[in-house]
Enzyme design. Structure first.
Site, PDB file in Angstrom:
ATOM      1  N   SER A  86      -4.329 -18.664  18.020  1.00  0.00           N
ATOM      2  CA  SER A  86      -3.108 -18.555  17.210  1.00  0.00           C
ATOM      3  C   SER A  86      -2.342 -19.858  17.049  1.00  0.00           C
ATOM      4  O   SER A  86      -1.329 -19.877  16.340  1.00  0.00           O
ATOM      5  CB  SER A  86      -2.183 -17.487  17.803  1.00  0.00           C
ATOM      6  OG  SER A  86      -2.677 -16.199  17.532  1.00  0.00           O
ATOM      7  N   LYS A  89      -1.529 -20.891  13.539  1.00  0.00           N
ATOM      8  CA  LYS A  89      -0.323 -20.492  12.803  1.00  0.00           C
ATOM      9  C   LYS A  89       0.643 -21.652  12.594  1.00  0.00           C
ATOM     10  O   LYS A  89       1.571 -21.547  11.783  1.00  0.00           O
ATOM     11  CB  LYS A  89       0.356 -19.335  13.525  1.00  0.00           C
ATOM     12  CG  LYS A  89      -0.480 -18.052  13.557  1.00  0.00           C
ATOM     13  CD  LYS A  89       0.267 -16.911  14.228  1.00  0.00           C
ATOM     14  CE  LYS A  89      -0.510 -15.595  14.132  1.00  0.00           C
ATOM     15  NZ  LYS A  89      -1.587 -15.481  15.122  1.00  0.00           N
ATOM     16  N   SER A 144       3.629 -13.893  17.298  1.00  0.00           N
ATOM     17  CA  SER A 144       2.318 -14.297  16.785  1.00  0.00           C
ATOM     18  C   SER A 144       1.647 -13.179  16.001  1.00  0.00           C
ATOM     19  O   SER A 144       0.477 -12.853  16.203  1.00  0.00           O
ATOM     20  CB  SER A 144       1.409 -14.747  17.947  1.00  0.00           C
ATOM     21  OG  SER A 144       0.348 -15.518  17.488  1.00  0.00           O
TER      22      SER A 144
END
Length: 483
Positions: A86, A89, A144
């Protein structure tokens, strides 16, 4: 018979002498250039001696950089290809902030709800639900949320695939060297990868965005009710240093990332005084190690380095710089008042001083100039072999925009160096000159040639001339005997 024997003996001596002379020359040529000079003459040696030793990390890859200058303070497998999870992101957030307004409405599609793994992180939005871009970014960065990462991607890029192309294009613009994105959320795909150095490059421009620092640095956030949800959603930041579960002074932003393939990943931004650091840890064995090694990296940076502000007075260039522009009405020298520099900074170990830094100036060939400030070059600072700072050279055009028709002879081709030179790619015209190295090379060649001449002279005086005298006397005696 006697003469023939002596003659052969002499020839053997001559061949032996020439062989020894040749061996000496080759030995001198091979050995002299490898002499180690003092640290002032050899930046690499100075760099090794004065750069602080970093911590020992168990994570697969890591990097610590100064956010302002981009100077690398520590690295371990910094360009190794790894799965980002993640931390992907960060790029999703960067593109959203660069290509949309916080007040825009993001509508969740069918794919955003159903095309991601059910047990992955999400805020459980429904198809057709609408959130502001600001609320979507809070959902992206704090818990997230993969569903909102997908929704943001479709809003900005039209499709997930279109957004992935935007991600890769932006990564290339940022100078990423080992990155390829397939999705906006970071769930494992074989061809979805990056490296610690590239994650740091992606994070740098985010720290110039106040909205990102506000969002990413929040411990929690309340997403208000939407068109399909009557209740507020409270979200918590998964970054434990930001949330306070793993306290560290000065944390301003960051992003976590965990998957089976990626392991534990963490990007952390911290600020003490005028210094802002970006620490990246990839593929740590567990969360305890992840946060401990992040703290160790940040401690290393703040305990061993300091920043210096570079002013215009310290960027004064020599008077012998060729004209920046060659045109009947526009001829300005680099040291003119209309050419200035943006404020820059340099990061150095506490044991070093600003006087140890070398400067390299490169100009960019431009033909069109807007009204106001135009960046026309760059000053790069190096300490040993490391780039530790830079500043832009700016031409301020007080009049209207104009275009110059430059001939090849008129085009600026200027690089000034004080010490080591850092070359730029693209349109920048650079010339690298390493005067100390050339001087040492010329000195070595001169020494070798001098030694050869000395031994040749010795050979002629003590071997060749006596031999010729003896041979002449022998021939004369033989002729007299025949008479």
């Amino acid at each position: 018979m006697s003469f023939t024997h002596k003659s052969n003996h002499k020839h053997c001596h001559r061949k032996l002498f020439l062989a020894v002379l040749l061996c000496f020359s080759v030995f001198a040529g091979l050995s002299l250039p490898t002499i180690s000079y003092a640290t002032e003459e050899n930046p690499a040696i100075a760099d090794d001696l004065q750069w602080p030793t970093g911590p020992q990390l168990s994570a697969e890859g890591a990097i610590l950089i100064d956010a302002e200058t981009g100077a690398v303070l520590y690295e371990k497998n910094a360009e190794m290809r790894l799965y980002p999870a993640s931390t992907t992101k960060l790029m999703t957030a960067l593109l959203a902030l660069e290509n949309s307004a916080l007040g825009e409405t993001v509508t969740v599609s069918h794919n955003a709800v159903y095309d991601i793994e059910v047990d992955s992180s999400r805020i459980w939005v429904d198809e057709g639900e609408q959130l502001s871009m600001e609320d979507s970014l809070y959902a992206l960065m704090l818990p997230s949320a993969n569903d909102m990462a997908y929704a943001i991607a479709e809003h900005v890029g039209g499709t997930k695939e279109g957004f992935a192309q935007m991600m890769n294009d932006r990564a290339k613009e940022l100078g990423c060297v080992n990155t390829h994105f397939m999705n906006p959320h970071g769930l494992d795909e074989e061809e979805h990868y990056t490296c610690p150095a590239d994650l740091a490059r992606i994070t740098r421009p985010l720290l110039k965005n106040s909205a990102f620092i506000k969002i990413s640095g929040s411990k929690n956030y309340q997403i208000p009710p939407t068109n399909l949800c009557n209740e507020s959603r409270w979200v918590l930041n998964t970054h434990l240093m930001i949330r306070g579960a793993q306290p560290y002074d000065g944390i301003i932003a960051g992003k976590t990332g965990h998957t089976d393939l990626a392991g534990a990943n963490l990007v952390t931004c911290a600020r003490h005084g005028t210094m802002t650091l970006i620490a990246v840890i990839m593929k740590a064995p567990d969360d305890t190690t992840l946060y401990n090694e992040t703290a160790a990296l940040l401690d290393y940076g703040f305990d061993n380095f300091t920043t210096y502000n570079i002013t215009d007075e310290q960027l004064v260039l020599n008077n012998d710089v060729p004209p920046l522009f060659n045109n009947e009405d526009t001829v300005q020298l680099m040291n003119s008042d209309i050419v200035t520099t943006d404020s820059g900074s340099v990061v150095l170990p506490f044991s070093a001083s600003l006087s140890d830094v070398k400067k390299s100036v490169s100009l960019t060939q431009l033909s069109s100039f807007a009204e106001g400030k135009n960046t026309i070059g760059k000053v790069t600072y190096t300490y040993g072999t490391r780039v530790v700072g830079s500043a832009n050279i700016v031409y301020t055009n007080d009049g209207p925009a104009f275009t110059l028709q430059l001939s090849p002879e008129d085009a600026p081709d200027t690089t000034l160096s004080e010490g080591s030179d850092t070359s730029e790619t693209g349109n920048e015209q650079n010339k690298t000159e390493d005067s100390p190295k050339k001087t040492r090379k010329a000195l070595i060649i001169g020494i070798i040639l001098g030694c050869i001449c000395f031994f040749v002279g010795v050979y002629i005086i003590f071997v060749e001339l006596p031999y010729r005298k003896k041979r002449a006397a022998y021939l004369a005696k033989r002729r007299n005997g025949r008479r």
